[in-house]
Design an enzyme around this catalytic site. Sequence first.
Site, PDB file in Angstrom:
ATOM      1  N   LEU A  32       0.778  -1.282  -0.044  1.00 43.66           N
ATOM      2  CA  LEU A  32      -0.011  -0.120  -0.096  1.00 43.66           C
ATOM      3  C   LEU A  32       0.902   1.320   0.078  1.00 43.66           C
ATOM      4  O   LEU A  32       0.495   2.267   0.630  1.00 43.66           O
ATOM      5  CB  LEU A  32      -0.962  -0.069   1.207  1.00 43.66           C
ATOM      6  CG  LEU A  32      -1.845  -1.118   1.389  1.00 43.66           C
ATOM      7  CD1 LEU A  32      -2.725  -1.092   2.331  1.00 43.66           C
ATOM      8  CD2 LEU A  32      -2.870  -1.276   0.138  1.00 43.66           C
ATOM      9  N   ASN A  34       1.704   3.052  -2.561  1.00 46.62           N
ATOM     10  CA  ASN A  34       1.137   3.673  -3.474  1.00 46.62           C
ATOM     11  C   ASN A  34      -0.248   3.703  -3.788  1.00 46.62           C
ATOM     12  O   ASN A  34      -0.658   3.721  -4.965  1.00 46.62           O
ATOM     13  CB  ASN A  34       1.954   3.779  -4.863  1.00 46.62           C
ATOM     14  CG  ASN A  34       1.593   5.031  -5.458  1.00 46.62           C
ATOM     15  OD1 ASN A  34       1.641   6.364  -5.058  1.00 46.62           O
ATOM     16  ND2 ASN A  34       1.749   4.687  -7.042  1.00 46.62           N
ATOM     17  N   ASP A  57       5.354  -6.484   1.837  1.00 48.58           N
ATOM     18  CA  ASP A  57       6.135  -6.038   0.861  1.00 48.58           C
ATOM     19  C   ASP A  57       7.259  -7.216   0.238  1.00 48.58           C
ATOM     20  O   ASP A  57       7.731  -8.075   1.079  1.00 48.58           O
ATOM     21  CB  ASP A  57       7.391  -5.122   1.909  1.00 48.58           C
ATOM     22  CG  ASP A  57       8.278  -4.376   1.163  1.00 48.58           C
ATOM     23  OD1 ASP A  57       8.803  -4.800   0.039  1.00 48.58           O
ATOM     24  OD2 ASP A  57       8.143  -3.086   1.280  1.00 48.58           O
ATOM     25  N   PHE A  79       2.843  -6.822 -10.557  1.00 49.08           N
ATOM     26  CA  PHE A  79       2.737  -5.582 -10.658  1.00 49.08           C
ATOM     27  C   PHE A  79       3.620  -4.642  -9.625  1.00 49.08           C
ATOM     28  O   PHE A  79       3.928  -3.356 -10.046  1.00 49.08           O
ATOM     29  CB  PHE A  79       1.369  -5.070 -10.452  1.00 49.08           C
ATOM     30  CG  PHE A  79       0.273  -5.524 -11.599  1.00 49.08           C
ATOM     31  CD1 PHE A  79       0.445  -5.109 -12.844  1.00 49.08           C
ATOM     32  CD2 PHE A  79      -0.636  -6.544 -11.417  1.00 49.08           C
ATOM     33  CE1 PHE A  79      -0.399  -5.458 -13.781  1.00 49.08           C
ATOM     34  CE2 PHE A  79      -1.291  -6.883 -12.173  1.00 49.08           C
ATOM     35  CZ  PHE A  79      -1.385  -6.571 -13.448  1.00 49.08           C
ATOM     36  N   LYS A  83       7.094   3.648  -9.721  1.00 47.97           N
ATOM     37  CA  LYS A  83       7.049   4.041 -11.140  1.00 47.97           C
ATOM     38  C   LYS A  83       7.077   5.411 -11.674  1.00 47.97           C
ATOM     39  O   LYS A  83       6.881   5.739 -12.712  1.00 47.97           O
ATOM     40  CB  LYS A  83       5.886   3.473 -11.668  1.00 47.97           C
ATOM     41  CG  LYS A  83       4.414   4.227 -11.076  1.00 47.97           C
ATOM     42  CD  LYS A  83       3.137   4.130 -11.677  1.00 47.97           C
ATOM     43  CE  LYS A  83       2.059   4.715 -11.199  1.00 47.97           C
ATOM     44  NZ  LYS A  83       0.815   4.638 -11.678  1.00 47.97           N
ATOM     45  N   SER A 123       7.925  -2.099 -19.630  1.00 44.17           N
ATOM     46  CA  SER A 123       7.247  -0.858 -20.076  1.00 44.17           C
ATOM     47  C   SER A 123       7.941  -0.262 -21.432  1.00 44.17           C
ATOM     48  O   SER A 123       8.986  -0.868 -21.661  1.00 44.17           O
ATOM     49  CB  SER A 123       7.646   0.282 -19.038  1.00 44.17           C
ATOM     50  OG  SER A 123       7.620   1.595 -19.667  1.00 44.17           O
ATOM     51  N   THR A 125       9.229   2.351 -21.973  1.00 50.60           N
ATOM     52  CA  THR A 125      10.311   2.862 -21.587  1.00 50.60           C
ATOM     53  C   THR A 125      11.686   2.156 -22.029  1.00 50.60           C
ATOM     54  O   THR A 125      12.668   2.865 -22.439  1.00 50.60           O
ATOM     55  CB  THR A 125      10.216   3.556 -20.232  1.00 50.60           C
ATOM     56  OG1 THR A 125      11.396   4.467 -19.935  1.00 50.60           O
ATOM     57  CG2 THR A 125      10.455   2.427 -19.286  1.00 50.60           C
ATOM     58  N   TYR A 147      14.343   4.328 -13.351  1.00 52.76           N
ATOM     59  CA  TYR A 147      13.061   3.495 -13.377  1.00 52.76           C
ATOM     60  C   TYR A 147      13.152   2.641 -14.737  1.00 52.76           C
ATOM     61  O   TYR A 147      12.832   1.405 -14.539  1.00 52.76           O
ATOM     62  CB  TYR A 147      11.968   4.405 -13.410  1.00 52.76           C
ATOM     63  CG  TYR A 147      10.465   3.876 -13.975  1.00 52.76           C
ATOM     64  CD1 TYR A 147       9.864   2.855 -13.249  1.00 52.76           C
ATOM     65  CD2 TYR A 147      10.206   3.782 -15.290  1.00 52.76           C
ATOM     66  CE1 TYR A 147       8.685   2.343 -13.517  1.00 52.76           C
ATOM     67  CE2 TYR A 147       9.172   3.217 -15.749  1.00 52.76           C
ATOM     68  CZ  TYR A 147       8.516   2.484 -14.784  1.00 52.76           C
ATOM     69  OH  TYR A 147       7.389   1.745 -15.190  1.00 52.76           O
ATOM     70  N   LYS A 151      13.362  -1.730 -14.845  1.00 52.29           N
ATOM     71  CA  LYS A 151      12.606  -2.484 -15.993  1.00 52.29           C
ATOM     72  C   LYS A 151      13.683  -3.382 -16.877  1.00 52.29           C
ATOM     73  O   LYS A 151      13.406  -4.673 -17.090  1.00 52.29           O
ATOM     74  CB  LYS A 151      11.825  -1.791 -16.828  1.00 52.29           C
ATOM     75  CG  LYS A 151      10.666  -0.918 -15.990  1.00 52.29           C
ATOM     76  CD  LYS A 151       9.745  -1.833 -15.414  1.00 52.29           C
ATOM     77  CE  LYS A 151       8.663  -1.160 -14.527  1.00 52.29           C
ATOM     78  NZ  LYS A 151       7.788  -2.154 -13.576  1.00 52.29           N
ATOM     79  N   LEU A 198       0.108  12.691 -18.366  1.00 53.50           N
ATOM     80  CA  LEU A 198      -0.714  13.460 -18.866  1.00 53.50           C
ATOM     81  C   LEU A 198      -2.169  13.395 -18.619  1.00 53.50           C
ATOM     82  O   LEU A 198      -2.997  14.389 -18.372  1.00 53.50           O
ATOM     83  CB  LEU A 198      -0.862  13.216 -20.557  1.00 53.50           C
ATOM     84  CG  LEU A 198      -1.581  14.221 -21.463  1.00 53.50           C
ATOM     85  CD1 LEU A 198      -1.306  15.602 -21.004  1.00 53.50           C
ATOM     86  CD2 LEU A 198      -1.533  13.534 -22.775  1.00 53.50           C
ATOM     87  N   ARG A 290       9.926  18.631 -21.674  1.00 55.79           N
ATOM     88  CA  ARG A 290      10.277  17.962 -20.594  1.00 55.79           C
ATOM     89  C   ARG A 290      11.673  17.101 -20.586  1.00 55.79           C
ATOM     90  O   ARG A 290      11.746  16.540 -21.860  1.00 55.79           O
ATOM     91  CB  ARG A 290       9.378  17.067 -19.753  1.00 55.79           C
ATOM     92  CG  ARG A 290       9.682  16.461 -18.635  1.00 55.79           C
ATOM     93  CD  ARG A 290       8.255  15.813 -17.907  1.00 55.79           C
ATOM     94  NE  ARG A 290       7.709  14.517 -19.054  1.00 55.79           N
ATOM     95  CZ  ARG A 290       6.776  13.836 -18.634  1.00 55.79           C
ATOM     96  NH1 ARG A 290       6.048  13.981 -17.572  1.00 55.79           N
ATOM     97  NH2 ARG A 290       6.237  12.993 -19.491  1.00 55.79           N
TER      98      ARG A 290
END
Length: 337
Positions: A32, A34, A57, A79, A83, A123, A125, A147, A151, A198, A290
Amino acid sequence: MILVTGGAGYIGSHTCIELDNEGLDFVVFDNLCNSSKESLKRVSQIIGKDVKFIEGDIRNETDLQKIFDLYDIDSVIHFAGLKAVGESIEKPLAYYDNNVIGTIKLCEVMAQNNCKKIVFSSSATVYGDPHTTPITEDFPLSTTNPYGRTKLFIEDILKDLFTSDHEWKVILLRYFNPIGAHKSGLIGEDPNGIPNNLMPYISQTAVGKLEQLSVFGDDYDTHDGTGVRDYIHVVDLAEGHVKAIEKIDSLENVLTVNLGTGKGYSVLDIVKAFEKVSEKKIPYKITARRNGDIAKCFADPSYAKSVLGWEAKRSIDEMCEDSWRWQSKNPNGYKNN
Ligand code: NAD
Ligand code: UD1
């Protein structure tokens, strides 16, 4: 029984519902950090039954072992992780610890309990700044922030695990940009503080919590100069996980799959689509780019279709409509409205 780590979060909570729709039983494990129990209460409300939940955890072996003692876990959808790109630059050790060490601990406890099937949240990314679009799974990998590196490391760790022991069955799902929410408006994305992404920024502007959207750059090489992304409805994404779980037993190698729609929309396309469905004006100003942003990123989703029999079905209007329903019904997310 499927173990869903991070199942109280945005994508995890939506996936729980789709698992239940397919009659698949699951237990959620989340610390918990996030999210809140409220999301799981609402999942219970939607599926009409209690959600099995253990708070803990992934870095804590005792917490993890508890689940394996209580339940007969067949596979894991993983998951759990931190992030936020910006935060990862400020606190790299926290990201490596939580995401990388956490995944190693999880795999250790899985192996000790002879559970060797894992679907991992990777991701887009990991493609860095792609040389062209659409992006296929064999594109070169690179990343510019901690981050993203977590991954990439985790993808490699899971591949090494398979090389060392072919009993492991590993699916790496590379998500593009999930937005939208469950049709009920009961669950959705609930970022802490001022959103970085966004869609939550737009929807919080629409609901009056934020004054104005900053559009980060209008001089990219795209159809209107603003950044282009592959936005995917979170329920489509959740359905992709069900397909992955249904596929996992038949794997003979690590499977890496893009989960995207194959369509690219610019920032201004999203603003317009959101304004249309919400009938709200989104005030915006063009600002500087950005740091770390790329011009264009969208998936070639054809491998997902051929290998998982999955494709995204929901339109950009539906994504905006559902994000708006969630935000307008829950202006403060899961916190007391
Ligand atoms: P989220 O923050 O809403 O959900 C992650 C959940 O994991 C949270 O509920 C959090 O409390 C939990 N968690 C974090 N660290 C934990 C730990 N050490 N032990 C137990 N629980 C822990 O995020 P999300 O958007 O649902 O993302 C889920 C996964 O998908 C993450 O791994 C994320 O990196 C990945 N991903 C997300 C996006 C996106 O745009 N949302 C894109 C690509 C990949
Ligand atoms: C970001 C992360 C990425 C992560 C993904 C999902 C960065 C650099 N990348 O991707 O690693 O996997 O979120 O969590 O943070 N935009 C604005 N104004 C805003 C917010 C965004 O103009 O206030 C623009 C961005 O420049 C981009 C697009 O909107 O063109 C989408 O941004 P965002 O939702 O943050 O996602 P990504 O940058 O694609």
